[in-house]
Design a protein around this motif. Structure first.
Motif, PDB file in Angstrom:
ATOM      1  N   HIS A   1      -3.867   3.924  26.904  1.00  0.00           N
ATOM      2  CA  HIS A   1      -2.863   2.321  26.254  1.00  0.00           C
ATOM      3  C   HIS A   1      -1.689   2.650  27.336  1.00  0.00           C
TER       4      HIS A   1
ATOM      5  N   PRO B   1      -8.267  -3.209  25.284  1.00  0.00           N
ATOM      6  CA  PRO B   1      -8.537  -2.176  24.702  1.00  0.00           C
ATOM      7  C   PRO B   1      -9.530  -2.309  23.775  1.00  0.00           C
TER       8      PRO B   1
ATOM      9  N   HIS C   1      -3.543  -5.859  29.228  1.00  0.00           N
ATOM     10  CA  HIS C   1      -4.585  -4.488  28.252  1.00  0.00           C
ATOM     11  C   HIS C   1      -5.720  -5.308  27.762  1.00  0.00           C
TER      12      HIS C   1
END
Length: 318
Positions: free
Chosen positions: A162, A180, A178
């Motif tokens: 990350h 995840p 992003h």
């Protein structure tokens, strides 16, 4: 009489502590990995445990408990009896997640003690060949041409993958969403399928797919080129500042574990890491050695926490 009784009690505690070190380990050791199977944080410690278990005379059984930025797996170890039979294998995510995961419930510098530093390696920015990006400059130009159209995967919030993606995004001056995952394997699958645009994957995991032409490597995350990918440039070589990230892997025990048990684990672990067989195995996994004592690991984690805190706050990473 009371003074004498307390004296005997104190002696009994000391004797029990000494005996624990002499007899440990007397049963199976359970190792929690706070990310999914197939990730570098899973594969690399497993390779070490396969040899370390026999060296200690007891098996080390691994359980993957991913999710919540690693807090689920970490919690199992923090709450475990500090007797040397419950350990944690984690990566540099341990010094990142506290700054990113909301209401992170542990103080990793105080709740855990370093037991063995396995080593470090680099992440590599990978994309699907179907995207058509041959160089990192091609990628940056495409991202800037369509702001907000790019996304990137990671092995979870607060992981080194990350932070590698965030540092690259900020250094390149691009917008990127992003995405995840619970582990690196899922992120890698979606990059291969073109559903995620890029992912800073540990070199050891991505290397076979890069060599097979199923992935394109654009830039490594370290200040120097990786020996395994000599043709892939560093961030500085493509004009990106403050984009470097190295990934380390280590083993931890609950902080109240008797120090002699921690030291014994460290000593046996370092012997295993020094064997030609393990050196060759880790070399194939693109892991460079970082020999440390338990005290050195603890000090290293504190410095990593401080450095990551400064960088994450400056970047405004959420």
């Amino acid at each position: 009489m009371k003074t004498l009784r307390f004296a005997f009690l104190a002696l009994g505690i000391l004797a029990a502590s000494a005996a624990s070190a002499e007899t440990w380990p007397a049963k199976t050791i359970k190792a929690y990995i706070p990310f999914g199977a197939g990730s570098a944080t899973d594969v690399i410690p497993r390779a070490v445990f396969d040899k370390l278990g026999p060296a200690l005379g007891q098996p080390i059984v691994v359980e993957n408990k991913g999710g919540a930025g690693g807090t689920l797996g970490i919690g199992e170890v923090v709450r475990a009896a500090p007797d040397g039979y419950t350990i944690l294998a984690n990566s540099s995510a341990q010094a990142i997640a506290p700054w990113i995961v909301p209401n992170f419930p542990f103080d990793v510098a105080k709740d855990l003690s370093g037991a063995l530093m396995i080593g470090q390696n680099a992440n590599v920015m990978i994309v699907s060949p179907s995207k058509g990006w041959k160089t990192v400059q091609d990628f940056i130009a495409a991202a800037k041409a369509k702001p907000g159209s790019i996304n990137y995967g990671s092995a979870g919030v607060g992981t080194a993958t990350h932070i590698s993606g965030e540092r690259f995004r900020v250094a390149a001056g691009i917008e990127a969403t992003h995405v995840p995952y619970k582990g690196g394997a899922e992120a890698l699958t979606d990059v291969l399928g073109g559903r995620v645009d890029f992912y800073f994957c540990p070199i050891s995991t991505a290397l076979p797919l890069i060599r097979d032409g199923r992935l394109t490597a654009l830039v490594v995350s370290t200040p120097t080129r990786a020996p395994e990918l000599p043709d892939v440039p560093t961030p500085a070589e493509v004009g990106l500042k403050n984009a470097e990230t190295a990934v380390w892997y280590a083993v931890f025990m609950p902080s109240k574990t008797p120090r002699d048990i921690v030291e014994k684990f460290n000593a046996e672990g370092r012997k295993v890491l020094e064997t030609p067989e393990m050196k060759e195995r880790l070399k194939k996994l693109a892991v460079n050695p970082m020999p440390m004592t338990p005290a050195q690991i603890d000090a290293f984690v504190v410095k990593e926490l401080e450095a990551n805190g400064r960088l994450i706050k400056a970047a405004g990473t959420k």
